[in-house]
Scaffold this motif. Structure first.
Motif, short mmCIF file in Angstrom:
data_model
loop_
_atom_site.label_atom_id
_atom_site.label_comp_id
_atom_site.label_asym_id
_atom_site.label_seq_id
_atom_site.Cartn_x
_atom_site.Cartn_y
_atom_site.Cartn_z
N ASP A 3 -54.22 -14.63 17.06
CA ASP A 3 -54.95 -15.90 16.97
C ASP A 3 -54.79 -16.48 15.57
N VAL A 4 -54.58 -17.80 15.53
CA VAL A 4 -54.37 -18.48 14.24
C VAL A 4 -55.61 -19.33 13.93
N TYR A 5 -56.28 -18.99 12.86
CA TYR A 5 -57.45 -19.78 12.44
C TYR A 5 -57.06 -20.63 11.24
N ILE A 6 -57.24 -21.94 11.37
CA ILE A 6 -56.92 -22.83 10.25
C ILE A 6 -58.21 -23.44 9.72
N LEU A 7 -58.38 -23.37 8.42
CA LEU A 7 -59.51 -24.03 7.77
C LEU A 7 -59.05 -25.44 7.38
N ALA A 8 -59.72 -26.46 7.91
CA ALA A 8 -59.28 -27.84 7.70
C ALA A 8 -60.32 -28.64 6.93
N ILE A 9 -59.81 -29.54 6.08
CA ILE A 9 -60.67 -30.35 5.22
C ILE A 9 -60.35 -31.83 5.42
N SER A 70 -67.02 -17.57 13.12
CA SER A 70 -66.99 -16.19 13.60
C SER A 70 -66.02 -15.35 12.77
N VAL A 71 -65.27 -16.00 11.88
CA VAL A 71 -64.31 -15.26 11.06
C VAL A 71 -64.65 -15.44 9.57
N SER A 72 -64.06 -14.60 8.74
CA SER A 72 -64.29 -14.78 7.30
C SER A 72 -63.04 -15.39 6.68
N ILE A 73 -63.15 -15.80 5.45
CA ILE A 73 -62.03 -16.56 4.86
C ILE A 73 -60.76 -15.72 4.79
N LYS A 74 -60.88 -14.41 4.74
CA LYS A 74 -59.66 -13.59 4.67
C LYS A 74 -58.87 -13.62 6.00
N ASP A 75 -59.56 -14.00 7.10
CA ASP A 75 -58.88 -14.08 8.41
C ASP A 75 -58.22 -15.44 8.64
N ILE A 76 -58.39 -16.33 7.69
CA ILE A 76 -57.83 -17.68 7.84
C ILE A 76 -56.32 -17.62 7.59
N ILE A 95 -58.11 -32.74 -1.35
CA ILE A 95 -56.83 -32.10 -1.71
C ILE A 95 -57.05 -31.04 -2.78
N GLU A 96 -57.84 -31.35 -3.79
CA GLU A 96 -58.08 -30.37 -4.87
C GLU A 96 -58.82 -29.14 -4.33
N CYS A 97 -59.74 -29.38 -3.44
CA CYS A 97 -60.48 -28.26 -2.83
C CYS A 97 -59.50 -27.39 -2.04
N ALA A 98 -58.62 -28.02 -1.27
CA ALA A 98 -57.65 -27.27 -0.44
C ALA A 98 -56.69 -26.47 -1.32
N LYS A 99 -56.22 -27.08 -2.38
CA LYS A 99 -55.28 -26.38 -3.28
C LYS A 99 -55.96 -25.16 -3.90
N THR A 100 -57.20 -25.34 -4.32
CA THR A 100 -57.93 -24.23 -4.95
C THR A 100 -58.11 -23.08 -3.97
N LEU A 101 -58.51 -23.39 -2.74
CA LEU A 101 -58.70 -22.33 -1.73
C LEU A 101 -57.38 -21.64 -1.43
N SER A 102 -56.32 -22.45 -1.35
CA SER A 102 -54.99 -21.91 -1.05
C SER A 102 -54.55 -20.94 -2.15
N LEU A 103 -54.79 -21.33 -3.40
CA LEU A 103 -54.37 -20.52 -4.55
C LEU A 103 -55.21 -19.24 -4.66
N VAL A 104 -56.52 -19.41 -4.57
CA VAL A 104 -57.41 -18.27 -4.76
C VAL A 104 -57.25 -17.24 -3.64
N TYR A 105 -57.11 -17.70 -2.41
CA TYR A 105 -57.03 -16.75 -1.27
C TYR A 105 -55.60 -16.51 -0.80
N ASN A 106 -54.64 -17.11 -1.50
CA ASN A 106 -53.23 -16.90 -1.20
C ASN A 106 -52.89 -17.26 0.26
N LYS A 107 -53.25 -18.48 0.62
CA LYS A 107 -52.99 -18.97 1.98
C LYS A 107 -52.08 -20.19 1.89
N PRO A 108 -51.18 -20.38 2.87
CA PRO A 108 -50.35 -21.58 2.83
C PRO A 108 -51.17 -22.87 2.96
N LEU A 109 -50.64 -23.92 2.37
CA LEU A 109 -51.32 -25.22 2.36
C LEU A 109 -50.61 -26.14 3.35
N ILE A 110 -51.36 -26.84 4.18
CA ILE A 110 -50.74 -27.76 5.16
C ILE A 110 -51.28 -29.17 4.92
#
Ligand code: KG4
Ligand code: ZN
Length: 342
Positions: A3-9, A70-76, A95-110
């Motif tokens: 399952d793919v969970y995407i956090l969207a802003i 139902s998931v935590s940020i590490k499952d994103i 955009i700045e919020c998304a970049k920060t989350l992407s950098l801190v949690y090492n997740k790709p940015l879309i």
């Protein structure tokens, strides 16, 4: 695939919204914080106030969205964000919020185009069937497209001046109704009758739209009648305006369904929350033997769930953004498609 969970802003206008969407269709968690009441005091969205309010609220919206999930940020799997079109300062907060989350949690940015988000809101309750005709009616846009498949699309026509949502808002304002005007016009129109003869918006056979003539005609009519001391029958004028505008939208969809032979149609964008438009469009599709879908009213106006849905095909194709991502306040759907192809 797991399952793919995407956090969207989504922060393109006056809603600060975040969502966690599973596999491009299931809403795991959604928060929408609207600034509507603040902007209503000014009769429309004030860009500077909007971006300040996004900055104040975005962390709380993130906290709330994660708390409800139902998931935590590490499952994103990825962080998606609206980068265009919209108010520049507002887009930048997301955009700045998304970049920060992407950098801190090492997740790709879309990077997601907002109009694509409105289209993909149609995937929440019914999966989009291709090819489909899509009509996007929002505060910023009025576009008709053919979606050939998940990644290939063609713009048939667009508004040449005002968007339909803008005209709803302006007509509402001259009639003394609060912002946003769409719901106010809809409510008044229910109590009125179509007694005002109004000019047809664009009596041609193209797939383009033009609503500014109709808007100016109504504004002039109201001013002239007031100057003469005549009473305006507000509900009747709201009803006549809505009928004229919706007639034009359904006429062009009818034309496109007949000419292309496409048998599926979806409606999207803030104005698609309008019940009269939904009913009339459904009839037009039925008359053409075409299926008709429109998002639940909850997902018609701006929200981050639709951004999570639109991000999923990009995730599957591994189309990720880098940290040079910037806001493109005026990228319309045509430029988006052109940029994508190049
Ligand atoms: O899609 P949206 O939330 O924001 C943009 O991307 O622009 O659309 C906002 C627009 C506003 O112009 C608002 O008046 C209109 O959608 N709207 C409606 C209704 N609800 C919202 N227009 C007509 N009838 C409605 N019920
Ligand atoms: Zn929108």
């Amino acid at each position: 695939m797991n399952d793919v969970y995407i956090l969207a802003i989504e922060t393109s206008c006056d809603e600060t919204s975040m969502a966690i969407v599973k596999n491009g269709r299931e809403i795991d968690s959604l928060t929408i914080l609207t600034q509507m009441d603040t902007h209503a005091n000014f009769g429309g969205v004030v860009p500077e106030i909007a971006s300040r309010m996004h900055t104040e609220n975005i962390t709380m919206v993130l906290e709330e969205t994660l708390k409800k999930s139902s998931v935590s940020i590490k499952d994103i799997a990825a962080i998606a964000v609206t980068y265009a079109p919209g108010l520049l300062g507002s887009l930048l907060v997301g955009i700045e919020c998304a970049k920060t989350l992407s950098l801190v949690y090492n997740k790709p940015l879309i990077a997601v185009n907002h109009t694509m988000g409105h289209i993909y809101a149609n995937n929440i309750e019914h999966e989009i069937v291709y090819p489909t005709l899509a009509l996007i009616v929002s505060g910023g846009h009025t576009d008709m497209l053919i979606l050939k498949n998940e990644t290939d699309m063609e713009v048939l026509g667009s508004t040449m001046d005002d968007s339909i949502g803008e005209v709803y808002d302006k007509v509402a304002r001259v009639l003394g109704m609060p912002y946003p005007g769409g719901p106010a016009i809809e409510k008044n129109a229910l109590e009125g009758e179509d007694t005002y003869p109004l000019p047809k918006p664009m009596n041609d056979n193209s797939y383009n739209f033009s609503f500014s003539g109709l808007k100016s005609y109504i504004i002039n009519l109201v001013h002239n009648e007031r100057q003469r001391g005549n009473e305006i029958r507000i509900s009747d004028l709201a009803c006549s305006f809505q009928k004229t505008a919706v007639d034009e939208l359904t006429r062009k969809v009818d034309l496109a369904l007949k000419n292309t032979g496409i048998k599926n149609m979806i409606l999207a964008g803030g104005v698609s929350a309008n019940k009269y438009l939904r009913e009339e469009m459904k009839k037009t599709c039925e008359n053409n033997g075409a299926t008709f879908h429109v998002p639940n009213i909850l997902y018609c106006t701006d929200n981050a769930a639709m951004i999570g849905c639109a991000a999923y095909p990009l995730y599957k194709s591994k189309i990720f953004a880098d940290y040079t991502l910037n806001a493109k306040s005026s990228e319309n759907i045509k430029t988006y498609i052109e940029n994508k192809e190049n």
